[in-house]
Design an enzyme around this catalytic site. Structure first.
Site, short mmCIF file in Angstrom:
data_model
loop_
_atom_site.label_atom_id
_atom_site.label_comp_id
_atom_site.label_asym_id
_atom_site.label_seq_id
_atom_site.Cartn_x
_atom_site.Cartn_y
_atom_site.Cartn_z
N SER A 10 0.84 -1.20 0.00
CA SER A 10 0.00 0.00 0.00
C SER A 10 0.87 1.24 0.00
O SER A 10 1.58 1.52 0.97
CB SER A 10 -0.90 0.00 1.24
OG SER A 10 -1.59 1.23 1.30
N HIS A 35 -0.75 -0.79 -4.53
CA HIS A 35 -2.09 -0.45 -4.07
C HIS A 35 -2.16 1.05 -3.78
O HIS A 35 -1.37 1.58 -3.01
CB HIS A 35 -2.42 -1.25 -2.80
CG HIS A 35 -3.85 -1.13 -2.37
ND1 HIS A 35 -4.86 -1.84 -2.97
CD2 HIS A 35 -4.43 -0.37 -1.41
CE1 HIS A 35 -6.02 -1.54 -2.39
NE2 HIS A 35 -5.78 -0.64 -1.44
N ASP A 37 -4.51 4.18 -2.49
CA ASP A 37 -5.71 4.52 -1.72
C ASP A 37 -6.19 5.92 -2.07
O ASP A 37 -5.52 6.90 -1.75
CB ASP A 37 -5.41 4.44 -0.22
CG ASP A 37 -5.24 3.00 0.24
OD1 ASP A 37 -6.20 2.24 0.15
OD2 ASP A 37 -4.13 2.65 0.69
N MET A 39 -8.94 8.60 -1.30
CA MET A 39 -9.97 8.94 -0.30
C MET A 39 -10.42 10.37 -0.52
O MET A 39 -9.60 11.25 -0.80
CB MET A 39 -9.41 8.79 1.11
CG MET A 39 -8.73 7.46 1.40
SD MET A 39 -8.17 7.36 3.11
CE MET A 39 -7.06 5.94 3.02
N HIS A 68 -8.02 1.76 -5.02
CA HIS A 68 -9.16 1.54 -4.13
C HIS A 68 -9.79 2.89 -3.84
O HIS A 68 -9.18 3.74 -3.19
CB HIS A 68 -8.65 0.86 -2.84
CG HIS A 68 -9.69 0.71 -1.79
ND1 HIS A 68 -9.37 0.52 -0.46
CD2 HIS A 68 -11.05 0.71 -1.84
CE1 HIS A 68 -10.49 0.42 0.24
NE2 HIS A 68 -11.52 0.53 -0.57
N MET A 70 -12.18 5.07 -2.00
CA MET A 70 -13.03 5.28 -0.83
C MET A 70 -13.67 6.65 -1.00
O MET A 70 -13.25 7.65 -0.39
CB MET A 70 -12.19 5.19 0.45
CG MET A 70 -11.74 3.76 0.73
SD MET A 70 -10.32 3.66 1.85
CE MET A 70 -8.98 3.63 0.67
N MET A 143 -12.52 -5.47 3.38
CA MET A 143 -11.76 -4.62 4.30
C MET A 143 -11.63 -5.32 5.65
O MET A 143 -12.62 -5.76 6.23
CB MET A 143 -12.45 -3.27 4.48
CG MET A 143 -12.41 -2.37 3.24
SD MET A 143 -10.72 -1.94 2.71
CE MET A 143 -10.12 -0.97 4.11
N PHE A 149 -7.81 5.07 7.31
CA PHE A 149 -6.49 5.34 7.87
C PHE A 149 -5.64 4.09 7.86
O PHE A 149 -6.16 2.98 8.04
CB PHE A 149 -6.61 5.86 9.32
CG PHE A 149 -7.28 7.19 9.42
CD1 PHE A 149 -6.57 8.38 9.27
CD2 PHE A 149 -8.65 7.28 9.63
CE1 PHE A 149 -7.20 9.61 9.34
CE2 PHE A 149 -9.29 8.51 9.70
CZ PHE A 149 -8.55 9.68 9.56
N GLY A 151 -2.38 1.62 9.30
CA GLY A 151 -1.83 1.24 10.60
C GLY A 151 -2.83 0.70 11.61
O GLY A 151 -2.53 0.62 12.79
N ASP A 177 -7.43 -6.09 2.93
CA ASP A 177 -6.70 -4.84 3.14
C ASP A 177 -6.93 -4.36 4.57
O ASP A 177 -8.06 -4.13 4.97
CB ASP A 177 -7.20 -3.79 2.13
CG ASP A 177 -6.50 -2.45 2.26
OD1 ASP A 177 -5.57 -2.34 3.08
OD2 ASP A 177 -6.88 -1.51 1.54
N GLY A 199 0.65 -2.50 4.10
CA GLY A 199 1.25 -1.17 4.15
C GLY A 199 2.44 -1.11 5.08
O GLY A 199 3.58 -1.39 4.69
#
Length: 223
Positions: A10, A35, A37, A39, A68, A70, A143, A149, A151, A177, A199
């Site tokens: 990620s 990957h 992200d 958002m 991905h 979001m 998911m 977020f 971590g 993920d 990630g």
């Protein structure tokens, strides 16, 4: 199973100031996909990257960019993401209830591979119509944390969804993920996940290539 292991670091966990070299480093470490992200600050509270960053990275890399989204209005993103060079376009089932058939069609027409994602609280049954449609999605992203977020802690209870999907659709690409790494990969792989997004466990490792190799071996052994 007729599916192959795909390890997708990620890029949200990478050094964004050096995105091109980070991408190259991951590919040299054995990554299959990158990957990305996306958002919008609305569907999820965080705001990350959009088409301009995908376009910039595409100039430096031929990698499969696994995007991905979001976002609340995925339809608005299809054309810009296609133009930017996205390879996969995974939207959320929670926001696409009315127009998903049109959405899948347009994603494919722009040369991208359509996928559907679902949040931890969404029942797995909601994605069945999209997999069984005449014009189906080609991947389901389960998911394993709340999207928004990096971590976060892996949610093992999500593996029931993966098991159910794998049993029902043996040839489907199933992606997981959130919180994936050496300590959680066995659970995901044995449940039937074959596309692994990781990630911090990859980018935070002293030897990312070893982690990527371990993730791949777990998937292959489980099959």
């Amino acid at each position: 199973m007729g599916v192959t292991a795909k390890i997708a670091p990620s890029m949200l966990s990478s050094d964004f100031a050096n995105l091109a070299s980070e991408a190259e480093r991951m590919l040299n470490c054995g990554a299959d996909w990158l990957h990305m992200d996306i958002m919008d600050g609305h569907f999820v509270p965080n705001l990350t990257i959009g088409a301009p960053v995908i376009e910039s990275l595409r100039k430096h890399s031929q990698a499969y960019l696994d995007c991905h989204l979001m976002v609340t209005n995925p339809l608005d993103y299809v054309e810009p993401m296609g133009k930017a060079g996205a390879s996969g376009f995974t939207f959320h089932v929670e926001v696409s209830k009315e127009n998903w058939q049109e959405l899948i069609q347009i994603i494919k027409s722009k040369g991208m591979k359509p996928g559907v994602a679902l949040k931890p609280g969404t029942p797995i049954e909601e994605v069945y119509p999209l997999i069984e449609a005449e014009n189906p999605v080609e991947m389901v992203l389960v998911m394993t944390v709340e999207p928004g977020f990096g971590g976060q802690k892996f949610m093992p209870e999500m593996m029931d969804k993966v098991r159910t999907l794998r049993k029902k659709y043996p040839a489907l690409d199933i992606e997981v993920d959130g919180g994936l790494g050496p300590s959680t990969i066995e659970m995901a792989a044995s449940a039937g996940a074959n596309c692994i997004v990781a990630g911090s466990s990859v980018f935070g490792a002293a030897e990312p290539a070893k982690v990527i190799s371990l993730l791949r071996n777990s998937v292959q052994q489980a099959q």
